[in-house]
Write an enzyme that holds these catalytic residues in place. Structure first.
Site, short mmCIF file in Angstrom:
data_model
loop_
_atom_site.label_atom_id
_atom_site.label_comp_id
_atom_site.label_asym_id
_atom_site.label_seq_id
_atom_site.Cartn_x
_atom_site.Cartn_y
_atom_site.Cartn_z
N ARG A 46 0.87 -1.18 0.00
CA ARG A 46 0.00 0.00 0.00
C ARG A 46 0.90 1.23 0.00
NH1 ARG A 46 2.48 1.88 3.66
NH2 ARG A 46 1.01 3.57 3.67
N GLY A 47 0.26 2.41 -0.09
CA GLY A 47 1.04 3.64 -0.24
C GLY A 47 1.10 3.97 -1.72
N ARG A 89 -7.51 0.12 -6.65
CA ARG A 89 -7.72 1.18 -5.66
C ARG A 89 -7.84 2.51 -6.43
NH1 ARG A 89 -4.14 1.25 -0.48
NH2 ARG A 89 -6.03 2.19 0.33
N ASP A 237 -1.85 10.91 -1.86
CA ASP A 237 -2.29 9.88 -2.82
C ASP A 237 -2.63 10.49 -4.16
OD1 ASP A 237 -2.77 8.58 -0.07
OD2 ASP A 237 -2.78 6.98 -1.56
N LYS A 248 -4.46 10.01 3.45
CA LYS A 248 -5.14 9.15 4.42
C LYS A 248 -6.15 9.91 5.25
CE LYS A 248 -4.84 5.63 4.73
NZ LYS A 248 -5.86 4.84 3.97
O1 MRU Z 1 -4.42 3.25 2.32
P1 MRU Z 1 -2.93 3.44 2.19
O2 MRU Z 1 -2.16 2.85 3.29
O3 MRU Z 1 -2.44 3.02 0.83
O4 MRU Z 1 -2.76 5.00 2.27
C1 MRU Z 1 -1.49 5.54 2.15
C2 MRU Z 1 -1.44 6.99 2.38
O5 MRU Z 1 -2.43 7.65 2.57
C3 MRU Z 1 -0.09 7.63 2.27
O6 MRU Z 1 -0.01 8.74 3.10
C4 MRU Z 1 0.13 8.09 0.82
O7 MRU Z 1 -0.09 7.03 -0.07
C5 MRU Z 1 1.46 8.64 0.60
S1 MRU Z 1 2.67 7.39 0.66
C6 MRU Z 1 4.17 7.95 0.19
#
Ligand code: MRU
Length: 348
Positions: A46-47, A89, A237, A248
């Site tokens: 994820r990320g 996603r 994101d 997030k």
């Molecule tokens: O749901 P996730 O864990 O994929 O969400 C990730 C985030 O919100 C991070 O802050 C974002 O992707 C930046 S990661 C470098």
């Protein structure tokens, strides 16, 4: 870094299983694009940048899975795979960015024949991985200037090596500041409901011996009021053309709290996260995830059966609450609209 978020080895993609961290450090092996798509959906990886890189490998694996040598059938197959990967996603634009880049490369080389394109796609995915790490290092170099020695930083979710191909975005900036010898301390929001802060960010920081303190999400305001947080830095994101940022869930509340307390709020993200085709934040699609993420903790019920649940995984922070956006190409200050355009389309 003692771990790799994802790695191409022996013709297979290995993905560090983030659902098992911090207790178990194990890798899953992907030899098909379906497995990559599932890993993204289930948040094994994820990320935003990390799932972008994984999707690129998904395209490369999918291209290798196709048996046809007919360029037209191959193209059709690739489009089907692209569609499956991009719908895993919806919020992080990096998946779309990586898949589009892979499609473009396939198109540009289509005359070379299917086997050549299959190899070219693998090389492109490897390039995307390498470039992501380089971008994070650059971001760190630019962004660490904004981190004063002796300061206490708040971060939310995980924008570290685990959320990227390596080093991290927001955590990359923090890492770079620590590497220059600045004494810093990080408050880590636990980040309900998926706990990326407590499970992943705290794990990364402790591995790097960067002093950190884990807090529940609802503690940030009180700490700000007490003067214990000097700046906040998060990842993104998707960044809309006007500088609104999807990140997030909980990020928006933090940005507003920072605004009220006159605390700088920074966003660190590679240019692959900037989406000039989305004009402003309200146009960014927000992923809603399973209610079970809220009603259960490690498989155990923590809410009455049948309770109504809302679980948006992201929120949008309006650009006015953001002090600056740190990218690998430099720090973008306000007005974001022209600043972002300039770094994405410098020729215009
Ligand atoms: O749901 P996730 O864990 O994929 O969400 C990730 C985030 O919100 C991070 O802050 C974002 O992707 C930046 S990661 C470098």
């Amino acid at each position: 870094m003692t771990f790799k978020t994802l790695e191409w080895k022996n013709d297979q993609l290995f993905i560090l299983d983030q659902t098992r961290l911090p207790l178990v450090e194990s890798y899953i092996k992907c030899t098909t694009y379906q497995r990559v798509a599932r890993a993204i959906k289930k948040m094994v990886i994820r990320g935003a940048p990390a799932i972008g890189v994984a999707a690129a490998f998904g395209m490369a694996l999918g291209a290798r899975q196709t048996k046809t040598r007919n360029p037209l059938f191959f193209r059709r197959e690739l489009l089907k795979i692209a569609n499956i990967l991009t719908t895993t996603r919806p919020t992080a634009v990096n998946i779309l960015w990586a898949v589009e880049r892979m499609k473009r490369v396939a198109e540009e080389n289509s005359k070379k024949g299917v086997p050549a394109v299959q190899e070219i796609l693998l090389q492109e995915a490897l390039r995307i991985l390498k470039e992501d790490i380089q971008a994070n290092r650059q971001m760190g170099k630019h962004g660490q200037i904004l981190i004063p020695a002796g300061c206490s930083i708040l971060t939310h979710c995980n924008a570290g090596a685990l959320a990227t191909a390596g080093y991290g975005t927001a955590l990359g900036v923090i890492r770079a500041a620590a590497e220059t010898g600045k004494r810093i301390h990080v408050f880590v929001d636990e980040t309900r409901p998926f706990l990326q802060g407590s499970r992943l960010t705290a794990w990364e920081l402790m591995k790097d011996r960067i002093p950190c303190t884990l807090i529940a999400d609802n503690m940030a305001g009180a700490l700000m009021a007490q003067g214990k947080i000097h700046l906040t830095i998060v990842g993104a994101d998707r960044i809309a053309a006007n500088g609104d940022v999807a990140n997030k869930i909980g990020t928006y509340s933090l940005a507003r709290l920072c605004h009220v307390h006159h605390i700088p709020f920074y966003v660190a993200a590679p240019t692959s996260t900037i989406d000039l085709s989305t004009k402003s934040g309200e146009k960014i699609p927000i992923e809603h995830r399973s209610p079970l993420e809220i009603t259960r903790l490690q498989g155990r019920p923590i809410a009455p059966p049948g309770v109504k649940v809302l679980n948006p995984a992201f929120d949008v922070t309006p650009n006015r609450f953001i002090r600056a956006i740190i990218t690998e190409k430099g720090i973008v200050a306000k007005p974001f609209k022209s600043g972002l355009k300039k770094i994405i389309l410098p020729e215009n």
